[in-house]
Design a protein around this motif. Structure first.
Motif, mmCIF file in Angstrom:
data_model
loop_
_atom_site.group_PDB
_atom_site.id
_atom_site.type_symbol
_atom_site.label_atom_id
_atom_site.label_comp_id
_atom_site.label_asym_id
_atom_site.label_seq_id
_atom_site.Cartn_x
_atom_site.Cartn_y
_atom_site.Cartn_z
ATOM 1 N N GLY A 187 -37.938 36.350 25.823
ATOM 2 C CA GLY A 187 -37.439 37.312 24.814
ATOM 3 C C GLY A 187 -36.095 36.561 24.109
ATOM 4 O O GLY A 187 -36.212 37.061 22.953
ATOM 5 N N VAL A 188 -35.210 36.237 24.653
ATOM 6 C CA VAL A 188 -34.178 35.524 24.003
ATOM 7 C C VAL A 188 -34.762 34.520 23.059
ATOM 8 O O VAL A 188 -34.340 34.154 21.778
ATOM 9 C CB VAL A 188 -33.309 34.971 24.839
ATOM 10 C CG1 VAL A 188 -32.039 34.150 24.334
ATOM 11 C CG2 VAL A 188 -32.580 36.096 26.001
ATOM 12 N N ASP A 189 -35.582 33.640 23.453
ATOM 13 C CA ASP A 189 -36.058 32.510 22.636
ATOM 14 C C ASP A 189 -36.713 33.076 21.473
ATOM 15 O O ASP A 189 -36.593 32.545 20.255
ATOM 16 C CB ASP A 189 -37.175 31.616 23.368
ATOM 17 C CG ASP A 189 -37.825 30.486 22.225
ATOM 18 O OD1 ASP A 189 -37.140 29.587 22.008
ATOM 19 O OD2 ASP A 189 -39.126 30.744 22.302
ATOM 20 N N LEU A 190 -37.725 34.132 21.624
ATOM 21 C CA LEU A 190 -38.288 34.844 20.629
ATOM 22 C C LEU A 190 -37.300 35.347 19.591
ATOM 23 O O LEU A 190 -37.461 35.321 18.278
ATOM 24 C CB LEU A 190 -39.209 35.835 21.090
ATOM 25 C CG LEU A 190 -40.198 36.744 20.044
ATOM 26 C CD1 LEU A 190 -41.004 35.765 19.155
ATOM 27 C CD2 LEU A 190 -40.922 37.739 20.776
ATOM 28 N N ARG A 191 -36.398 36.239 20.042
ATOM 29 C CA ARG A 191 -35.563 36.814 19.076
ATOM 30 C C ARG A 191 -34.698 35.709 18.342
ATOM 31 O O ARG A 191 -34.400 36.003 17.295
ATOM 32 C CB ARG A 191 -34.466 37.868 19.964
ATOM 33 C CG ARG A 191 -33.470 38.612 19.084
ATOM 34 C CD ARG A 191 -34.078 39.585 18.391
ATOM 35 N NE ARG A 191 -33.325 40.160 17.232
ATOM 36 C CZ ARG A 191 -32.924 39.922 16.033
ATOM 37 N NH1 ARG A 191 -33.588 38.452 15.646
ATOM 38 N NH2 ARG A 191 -32.008 40.435 15.319
ATOM 39 N N ALA A 192 -34.277 34.708 18.909
ATOM 40 C CA ALA A 192 -33.674 33.585 18.237
ATOM 41 C C ALA A 192 -34.627 33.151 17.142
ATOM 42 O O ALA A 192 -34.084 32.826 15.880
ATOM 43 C CB ALA A 192 -33.239 32.485 18.952
ATOM 44 N N ASP A 193 -35.964 32.797 17.284
ATOM 45 C CA ASP A 193 -36.732 32.381 16.268
ATOM 46 C C ASP A 193 -36.773 33.385 15.319
ATOM 47 O O ASP A 193 -37.229 33.029 14.013
ATOM 48 C CB ASP A 193 -38.027 31.978 17.070
ATOM 49 C CG ASP A 193 -38.263 30.781 17.699
ATOM 50 O OD1 ASP A 193 -36.962 30.106 17.720
ATOM 51 O OD2 ASP A 193 -39.027 30.605 18.551
ATOM 52 N N LEU A 194 -36.703 34.890 15.638
ATOM 53 C CA LEU A 194 -36.894 35.831 14.438
ATOM 54 C C LEU A 194 -35.619 35.937 13.727
ATOM 55 O O LEU A 194 -35.855 36.476 12.729
ATOM 56 C CB LEU A 194 -37.063 36.927 14.963
ATOM 57 C CG LEU A 194 -38.684 37.340 15.841
ATOM 58 C CD1 LEU A 194 -38.613 38.500 16.630
ATOM 59 C CD2 LEU A 194 -39.715 37.579 14.658
ATOM 60 N N ASP A 236 -44.412 32.634 6.630
ATOM 61 C CA ASP A 236 -42.923 32.342 7.094
ATOM 62 C C ASP A 236 -42.840 33.003 8.529
ATOM 63 O O ASP A 236 -41.870 32.661 9.217
ATOM 64 C CB ASP A 236 -41.959 33.127 6.028
ATOM 65 C CG ASP A 236 -42.051 32.285 4.644
ATOM 66 O OD1 ASP A 236 -42.188 31.145 4.684
ATOM 67 O OD2 ASP A 236 -41.728 32.957 3.859
ATOM 68 N N PHE A 237 -43.802 33.960 8.869
ATOM 69 C CA PHE A 237 -43.516 34.597 10.107
ATOM 70 C C PHE A 237 -44.481 33.985 11.275
ATOM 71 O O PHE A 237 -44.129 34.079 12.413
ATOM 72 C CB PHE A 237 -43.982 36.252 10.107
ATOM 73 C CG PHE A 237 -42.846 36.948 9.532
ATOM 74 C CD1 PHE A 237 -42.572 37.198 8.318
ATOM 75 C CD2 PHE A 237 -42.057 37.636 10.538
ATOM 76 C CE1 PHE A 237 -41.770 37.870 7.762
ATOM 77 C CE2 PHE A 237 -41.155 38.446 10.090
ATOM 78 C CZ PHE A 237 -40.924 38.650 8.585
ATOM 79 N N ASP A 238 -45.304 33.165 10.644
ATOM 80 C CA ASP A 238 -46.312 32.528 11.728
ATOM 81 C C ASP A 238 -45.788 31.888 13.085
ATOM 82 O O ASP A 238 -46.052 31.924 14.268
ATOM 83 C CB ASP A 238 -47.341 31.659 10.951
ATOM 84 C CG ASP A 238 -48.362 32.362 10.100
ATOM 85 O OD1 ASP A 238 -48.585 33.525 10.632
ATOM 86 O OD2 ASP A 238 -49.199 31.829 9.463
ATOM 87 N N ASP A 239 -44.465 31.207 12.581
ATOM 88 C CA ASP A 239 -43.791 30.312 13.712
ATOM 89 C C ASP A 239 -43.215 31.354 14.614
ATOM 90 O O ASP A 239 -42.688 30.892 15.764
ATOM 91 C CB ASP A 239 -42.969 29.422 13.130
ATOM 92 C CG ASP A 239 -43.659 28.377 12.291
ATOM 93 O OD1 ASP A 239 -44.826 28.168 12.612
ATOM 94 O OD2 ASP A 239 -42.990 27.608 11.691
#
Length: 251
Positions: A187-194, A236-239
């Protein structure tokens, strides 16, 4: 205990769904009042907890390590992608994704390195919600889930099904504590990427995210054979997918 209540939620969602679930409704957001309340709750959690933690993680984590963590969890997700490839009768894509998983798990050291993309095996995004859509199950009303964010009635049922019966992060853990820790890192990794994608949001944030989510899901279910106002922004969101804010965005 966790599996029991999720099974109950999944079955309740399916059985309690109105007849309109099988058909597309004119109003995609009949529960807007409830959804906005949950959205406001999620925004508060994000403002005071999720985003600050993600920013701290991003600040102390080298980009190469951050990318490796993202690749690792993406590789685990490819198992469910393969299952849904088969569920949608996409046998050629299933072979490609199986080869991708094999290459990244072996040569890529359990997915830490995305070797498969560099040798011509692209990442695909398939989930149970898309499989249900493939077989004609309607989207159902838009639904904002606590913490998980944007979804629909169909995607929520698919998410619950995948969590209970699928292969994912929880299968790596030997205890609930390890499972929660793994989901926390994910979750933290995903939120950071967003964080980088937030610059794309304009106007009323709730309306923007609802439109983006619904159009993105239609795009995925129809394998890109749709016209949408956000098509130029999707790359831009795919990653950052997988991974819909819940699968979210996609799950």
């Amino acid at each position: 205990m966790r599996a029991t209540w999720l099974k109950t939620l999944m079955l309740t969602s399916v059985l309690a769904a109105p007849a309109g679930w099988a058909e597309e409704t004119q109003d995609p957001d009949p529960w807007e009042g409830f959804n906005r309340s949950v959205f406001a709750f999620n925004e508060t959690i994000d403002q005071y907890i999720a985003k600050p933690v993600a920013q701290g993680y991003q600040y102390v984590t080298p980009k190469a390590v951050d990318d490796s963590v993202t690749h690792f969890f993406s590789n685990i997700g490819d198992l469910m992608v393969i299952a849904n490839d088969l569920g949608q009768l996409k046998f050629g894509q299933a072979l490609s994704d199986s080869a991708r998983f094999l290459v990244n798990t072996t040569v890529g050291f359990f997915g830490v390195f995305d070797v498969a993309t560099h040798i011509g095996l692209p990442k695909h995004n398939e989930d149970i919600g898309q499989t249900l859509g493939y077989w004609g199950v309607g989207t159902g009303p838009y639904l904002v889930l606590p913490v998980l964010g944007p979804s629909t009635l169909r995607d929520s049922a698919g998410m619950a099904t995948g969590y209970v019966y699928g292969v994912g992060i929880s299968n790596l853990a030997e205890s609930d504590a390890q499972s929660y820790a793994a989901y926390g890192v994910y979750g933290v990794d995903l939120r950071a990427d967003l964080i980088a994608s937030e610059a794309l949001i304009s106007g009323d944030k709730y309306t923007f995210l609802r439109s983006f989510y619904l159009q993105r899901r239609e795009y995925l279910i129809n394998d890109g054979q749709v016209e949408a106002t956000f098509e130029d922004d999707w790359e831009d969101f795919d990653d950052y997918e997988d991974e819909e804010w819940g699968d979210d965005w996609d799950q």
